[in-house]
Motif scaffolding. Structure first.
Motif, PDB file in Angstrom:
ATOM      1  N   MET A  39       0.836  -1.195   0.000  1.00 26.48           N
ATOM      2  CA  MET A  39       0.000   0.000   0.000  1.00 26.48           C
ATOM      3  C   MET A  39       0.881   1.259   0.000  1.00 26.48           C
ATOM      4  O   MET A  39       1.921   1.314   0.656  1.00 26.48           O
ATOM      5  CB  MET A  39      -0.892   0.025   1.244  1.00 26.48           C
ATOM      6  N   GLU A  40       0.428   2.290  -0.687  1.00 25.81           N
ATOM      7  CA  GLU A  40       1.180   3.526  -0.767  1.00 25.81           C
ATOM      8  C   GLU A  40       0.894   4.396   0.459  1.00 25.81           C
ATOM      9  O   GLU A  40      -0.062   4.185   1.187  1.00 25.81           O
ATOM     10  CB  GLU A  40       0.779   4.285  -2.043  1.00 25.81           C
ATOM     11  N   THR A  41       1.786   5.402   0.691  1.00 21.19           N
ATOM     12  CA  THR A  41       1.527   6.361   1.750  1.00 21.19           C
ATOM     13  C   THR A  41       0.335   7.231   1.350  1.00 21.19           C
ATOM     14  O   THR A  41       0.026   7.378   0.171  1.00 21.19           O
ATOM     15  CB  THR A  41       2.754   7.256   1.987  1.00 21.19           C
ATOM     16  N   ILE A  42      -0.320   7.814   2.336  1.00 20.48           N
ATOM     17  CA  ILE A  42      -1.497   8.637   2.089  1.00 20.48           C
ATOM     18  C   ILE A  42      -1.107  10.102   2.120  1.00 20.48           C
ATOM     19  O   ILE A  42      -0.601  10.600   3.128  1.00 20.48           O
ATOM     20  CB  ILE A  42      -2.587   8.359   3.144  1.00 20.48           C
ATOM     21  N   LYS A  43      -1.339  10.785   1.021  1.00 20.97           N
ATOM     22  CA  LYS A  43      -1.033  12.208   0.937  1.00 20.97           C
ATOM     23  C   LYS A  43      -2.331  13.005   0.806  1.00 20.97           C
ATOM     24  O   LYS A  43      -3.311  12.528   0.228  1.00 20.97           O
ATOM     25  CB  LYS A  43      -0.101  12.499  -0.234  1.00 20.97           C
ATOM     26  N   TYR A  44      -2.321  14.210   1.373  1.00 18.99           N
ATOM     27  CA  TYR A  44      -3.492  15.079   1.332  1.00 18.99           C
ATOM     28  C   TYR A  44      -3.024  16.521   1.171  1.00 18.99           C
ATOM     29  O   TYR A  44      -1.830  16.827   1.319  1.00 18.99           O
ATOM     30  CB  TYR A  44      -4.329  14.926   2.607  1.00 18.99           C
ATOM     31  N   ILE A  45      -3.961  17.409   0.879  1.00 21.33           N
ATOM     32  CA  ILE A  45      -3.630  18.824   0.692  1.00 21.33           C
ATOM     33  C   ILE A  45      -4.193  19.648   1.851  1.00 21.33           C
ATOM     34  O   ILE A  45      -5.373  19.546   2.193  1.00 21.33           O
ATOM     35  CB  ILE A  45      -4.179  19.339  -0.644  1.00 21.33           C
ATOM     36  N   GLU A  46      -3.333  20.437   2.462  1.00 21.81           N
ATOM     37  CA  GLU A  46      -3.742  21.366   3.506  1.00 21.81           C
ATOM     38  C   GLU A  46      -4.440  22.538   2.823  1.00 21.81           C
ATOM     39  O   GLU A  46      -3.848  23.223   1.989  1.00 21.81           O
ATOM     40  CB  GLU A  46      -2.519  21.851   4.283  1.00 21.81           C
ATOM     41  N   ARG A  47      -5.716  22.757   3.152  1.00 20.95           N
ATOM     42  CA  ARG A  47      -6.497  23.739   2.400  1.00 20.95           C
ATOM     43  C   ARG A  47      -5.946  25.156   2.538  1.00 20.95           C
ATOM     44  O   ARG A  47      -5.884  25.899   1.548  1.00 20.95           O
ATOM     45  CB  ARG A  47      -7.962  23.722   2.858  1.00 20.95           C
ATOM     46  N   ALA A  48      -5.560  25.550   3.732  1.00 22.74           N
ATOM     47  CA  ALA A  48      -5.132  26.925   3.965  1.00 22.74           C
ATOM     48  C   ALA A  48      -3.870  27.287   3.180  1.00 22.74           C
ATOM     49  O   ALA A  48      -3.761  28.378   2.628  1.00 22.74           O
ATOM     50  CB  ALA A  48      -4.911  27.162   5.457  1.00 22.74           C
ATOM     51  N   SER A  49      -2.917  26.355   3.107  1.00 24.32           N
ATOM     52  CA  SER A  49      -1.630  26.652   2.481  1.00 24.32           C
ATOM     53  C   SER A  49      -1.473  26.060   1.086  1.00 24.32           C
ATOM     54  O   SER A  49      -0.613  26.482   0.316  1.00 24.32           O
ATOM     55  CB  SER A  49      -0.490  26.122   3.364  1.00 24.32           C
ATOM     56  N   GLY A  50      -2.295  25.052   0.761  1.00 22.32           N
ATOM     57  CA  GLY A  50      -2.154  24.350  -0.504  1.00 22.32           C
ATOM     58  C   GLY A  50      -1.014  23.349  -0.496  1.00 22.32           C
ATOM     59  O   GLY A  50      -0.689  22.742  -1.516  1.00 22.32           O
ATOM     60  N   GLU A  51      -0.412  23.135   0.667  1.00 27.53           N
ATOM     61  CA  GLU A  51       0.751  22.252   0.791  1.00 27.53           C
ATOM     62  C   GLU A  51       0.331  20.784   0.758  1.00 27.53           C
ATOM     63  O   GLU A  51      -0.673  20.390   1.347  1.00 27.53           O
ATOM     64  CB  GLU A  51       1.459  22.547   2.113  1.00 27.53           C
ATOM     65  N   LEU A  52       1.126  19.970   0.063  1.00 27.11           N
ATOM     66  CA  LEU A  52       0.902  18.524   0.016  1.00 27.11           C
ATOM     67  C   LEU A  52       1.608  17.884   1.198  1.00 27.11           C
ATOM     68  O   LEU A  52       2.810  18.078   1.400  1.00 27.11           O
ATOM     69  CB  LEU A  52       1.441  17.953  -1.293  1.00 27.11           C
ATOM     70  N   ARG A  53       0.865  17.111   1.998  1.00 26.77           N
ATOM     71  CA  ARG A  53       1.421  16.508   3.203  1.00 26.77           C
ATOM     72  C   ARG A  53       1.155  15.004   3.228  1.00 26.77           C
ATOM     73  O   ARG A  53       0.292  14.510   2.523  1.00 26.77           O
ATOM     74  CB  ARG A  53       0.830  17.162   4.459  1.00 26.77           C
ATOM     75  N   THR A  54       1.907  14.314   4.074  1.00 25.51           N
ATOM     76  CA  THR A  54       1.736  12.876   4.264  1.00 25.51           C
ATOM     77  C   THR A  54       1.030  12.638   5.587  1.00 25.51           C
ATOM     78  O   THR A  54       1.409  13.209   6.611  1.00 25.51           O
ATOM     79  CB  THR A  54       3.091  12.154   4.269  1.00 25.51           C
ATOM     80  N   GLU A  55       0.018  11.789   5.557  1.00 23.51           N
ATOM     81  CA  GLU A  55      -0.786  11.545   6.752  1.00 23.51           C
ATOM     82  C   GLU A  55      -0.122  10.533   7.676  1.00 23.51           C
ATOM     83  O   GLU A  55       0.429   9.518   7.222  1.00 23.51           O
ATOM     84  CB  GLU A  55      -2.180  11.050   6.361  1.00 23.51           C
ATOM     85  N   ASN A  56      -0.195  10.828   8.973  1.00 23.54           N
ATOM     86  CA  ASN A  56       0.227   9.877  10.001  1.00 23.54           C
ATOM     87  C   ASN A  56      -0.973   8.998  10.311  1.00 23.54           C
ATOM     88  O   ASN A  56      -1.942   9.446  10.922  1.00 23.54           O
ATOM     89  CB  ASN A  56       0.690  10.627  11.256  1.00 23.54           C
ATOM     90  N   VAL A  57      -0.947   7.752   9.870  1.00 24.68           N
ATOM     91  CA  VAL A  57      -2.083   6.849  10.020  1.00 24.68           C
ATOM     92  C   VAL A  57      -1.922   6.018  11.289  1.00 24.68           C
ATOM     93  O   VAL A  57      -0.987   5.224  11.392  1.00 24.68           O
ATOM     94  CB  VAL A  57      -2.224   5.913   8.802  1.00 24.68           C
ATOM     95  N   PRO A  58      -2.817   6.186  12.293  1.00 25.92           N
ATOM     96  CA  PRO A  58      -2.726   5.368  13.497  1.00 25.92           C
ATOM     97  C   PRO A  58      -2.853   3.881  13.168  1.00 25.92           C
ATOM     98  O   PRO A  58      -3.631   3.494  12.291  1.00 25.92           O
ATOM     99  CB  PRO A  58      -3.926   5.847  14.332  1.00 25.92           C
ATOM    100  N   SER A  59      -2.075   3.044  13.860  1.00 28.24           N
ATOM    101  CA  SER A  59      -2.096   1.591  13.656  1.00 28.24           C
ATOM    102  C   SER A  59      -1.844   1.223  12.195  1.00 28.24           C
ATOM    103  O   SER A  59      -2.446   0.291  11.653  1.00 28.24           O
ATOM    104  CB  SER A  59      -3.445   1.011  14.109  1.00 28.24           C
ATOM    105  N   GLU A  60      -0.936   1.937  11.548  1.00 28.56           N
ATOM    106  CA  GLU A  60      -0.680   1.733  10.116  1.00 28.56           C
ATOM    107  C   GLU A  60      -0.254   0.303   9.805  1.00 28.56           C
ATOM    108  O   GLU A  60      -0.721  -0.302   8.839  1.00 28.56           O
ATOM    109  CB  GLU A  60       0.394   2.717   9.640  1.00 28.56           C
ATOM    110  N   GLY A  61       0.644  -0.260  10.635  1.00 27.78           N
ATOM    111  CA  GLY A  61       1.113  -1.611  10.383  1.00 27.78           C
ATOM    112  C   GLY A  61      -0.001  -2.632  10.431  1.00 27.78           C
ATOM    113  O   GLY A  61      -0.104  -3.519   9.565  1.00 27.78           O
ATOM    114  N   MET A  62      -0.866  -2.504  11.442  1.00 30.59           N
ATOM    115  CA  MET A  62      -1.998  -3.414  11.579  1.00 30.59           C
ATOM    116  C   MET A  62      -2.937  -3.295  10.383  1.00 30.59           C
ATOM    117  O   MET A  62      -3.403  -4.307   9.831  1.00 30.59           O
ATOM    118  CB  MET A  62      -2.755  -3.105  12.874  1.00 30.59           C
ATOM    119  N   LEU A  63      -3.237  -2.067   9.955  1.00 29.43           N
ATOM    120  CA  LEU A  63      -4.153  -1.865   8.832  1.00 29.43           C
ATOM    121  C   LEU A  63      -3.591  -2.429   7.536  1.00 29.43           C
ATOM    122  O   LEU A  63      -4.315  -3.027   6.735  1.00 29.43           O
ATOM    123  CB  LEU A  63      -4.460  -0.370   8.674  1.00 29.43           C
ATOM    124  N   LYS A  64      -2.303  -2.252   7.313  1.00 28.52           N
ATOM    125  CA  LYS A  64      -1.694  -2.799   6.101  1.00 28.52           C
ATOM    126  C   LYS A  64      -1.784  -4.320   6.099  1.00 28.52           C
ATOM    127  O   LYS A  64      -2.020  -4.938   5.062  1.00 28.52           O
ATOM    128  CB  LYS A  64      -0.231  -2.346   5.996  1.00 28.52           C
TER     129      LYS A  64
END
Length: 297
Positions: A1-26
């Motif tokens: 699975m790829e990392t999850i990226k999103y856009i911060e609306r106020a700045s337009g910056e592309l960021r990577t999400e910190n996903v809780p329990s990422e290992g378990m979900l994968k």
């Protein structure tokens, strides 16, 4: 699975999400053994009920300080800013904010804090999700006539991560119906799970109501449960007149989702939300921020 990226609306910056329990979900959603465990155990209500039970015990309160620090939660905007005053983790999880913490903007606003996807028509959904074609209004609403009402209409998906403010509100003023429940399982609505298929929304427990507004038509608001969401609590009065921004309810512990459906030709979403969605990214949103406006404006 790829990392999850999103856009911060106020700045337009592309960021990577910190996903809780990422290992378990994968493991659960991308491996054979994980999928077996998911379908035999983790999707079942009893698992979420047990998680919810623990989060309502005084023992669970010990997790609050670490959770606040890890997710950099701003306690100054909460009605209760001292974590020691929360008796359980759940009481903290669905904490209330101070009255002016979320200004209510013009037109249609976001009903919750989270990350949003905006689709001007339902047909656009399959372009975003790998298996988006498996999502249909009929399977989601389980009523053919109701699905027909929103055919070719607009749809917004607001995803709440565990660190988000977990009370949800009305996106517009009007008269609101009673909530109706649709039974289902309790799959995760983490982006790591949704990468596989949006069909999860058609399988999870959910509730919906109709908000009738003269300018925006009949807005369908659906609250979707997920793994460890022990309950969806509605706090509004059914069949009453409500004001935009009024509280509708809250989720107990876990990630959760709101889905908004609009009739065809009634609204236009804000261009930045549509553009980011077309690029394949969610956009951060806060309750009360404008997300759409009436089509005739």
């Amino acid at each position: 699975m790829e990392t999850i990226k999103y856009i911060e609306r106020a700045s337009g910056e592309l960021r990577t999400e910190n996903v809780p329990s990422e290992g378990m979900l994968k493991w659960l959603y991308s491996t054979g053994s994980g999928k077996v465990a998911l379908n035999l155990l983790f999707k079942r209500k009893i698992v979420s009920d047990l998680g919810g039970w623990y989060m309502n015990t005084k023992l669970s309160a010990k997790r609050i300080p670490e959770f606040v620090n890890e997710h950099k939660i701003n306690l100054n905007e909460c009605q209760i800013s001292d974590v020691a005053k929360f008796e359980t983790f759940n009481s903290f999880f669905y904490r209330k904010l101070q009255k002016n913490a979320r200004p209510i903007e013009e037109n249609i606003v976001s009903p919750a804090d989270g990350k949003i996807l905006a689709f001007q028509t339902i047909n656009d959904v399959s372009a975003f999700f790998v298996k988006g074609s498996e999502f249909t209004l009929t399977s989601f609403l389980r009523k053919h006539e109701l699905a027909k009402k929103y055919e070719d209409g607009a749809m917004a998906i607001i995803r709440l991560a565990p660190a988000d403010y977990h009370r949800f509100h009305f996106p517009a003023s009007g008269k609101v119906s009673a909530s109706k429940a649709i039974n289902g399982h309790y799959f995760s609505v983490s982006p790591l799970a949704l990468q596989g298929s949006l069909k999860i929304f058609c399988e999870n427990y959910r509730e919906y109501c109709i908000l009738s507004n003269q300018d925006y038509g009949d807005i369908l608001i659906s609250d979707v449960g997920a793994t460890m969401v022990g309950s969806i609590i509605q706090t509004y009065t059914a069949n009453s007149e409500i004001e935009k921004g009024d509280e509708k309810g809250y989720f107990a512990f876990g990630g959760s989702t709101l889905v908004l459906l609009f009739e065809k030709g009634k609204v236009n979403f804000d261009e930045d939300l549509l553009s980011n969605t077309k690029k394949g990214f969610e956009t951060t949103i806060r309750m009360g921020e404008q997300i759409a406006f009436a089509k005739f404006k």
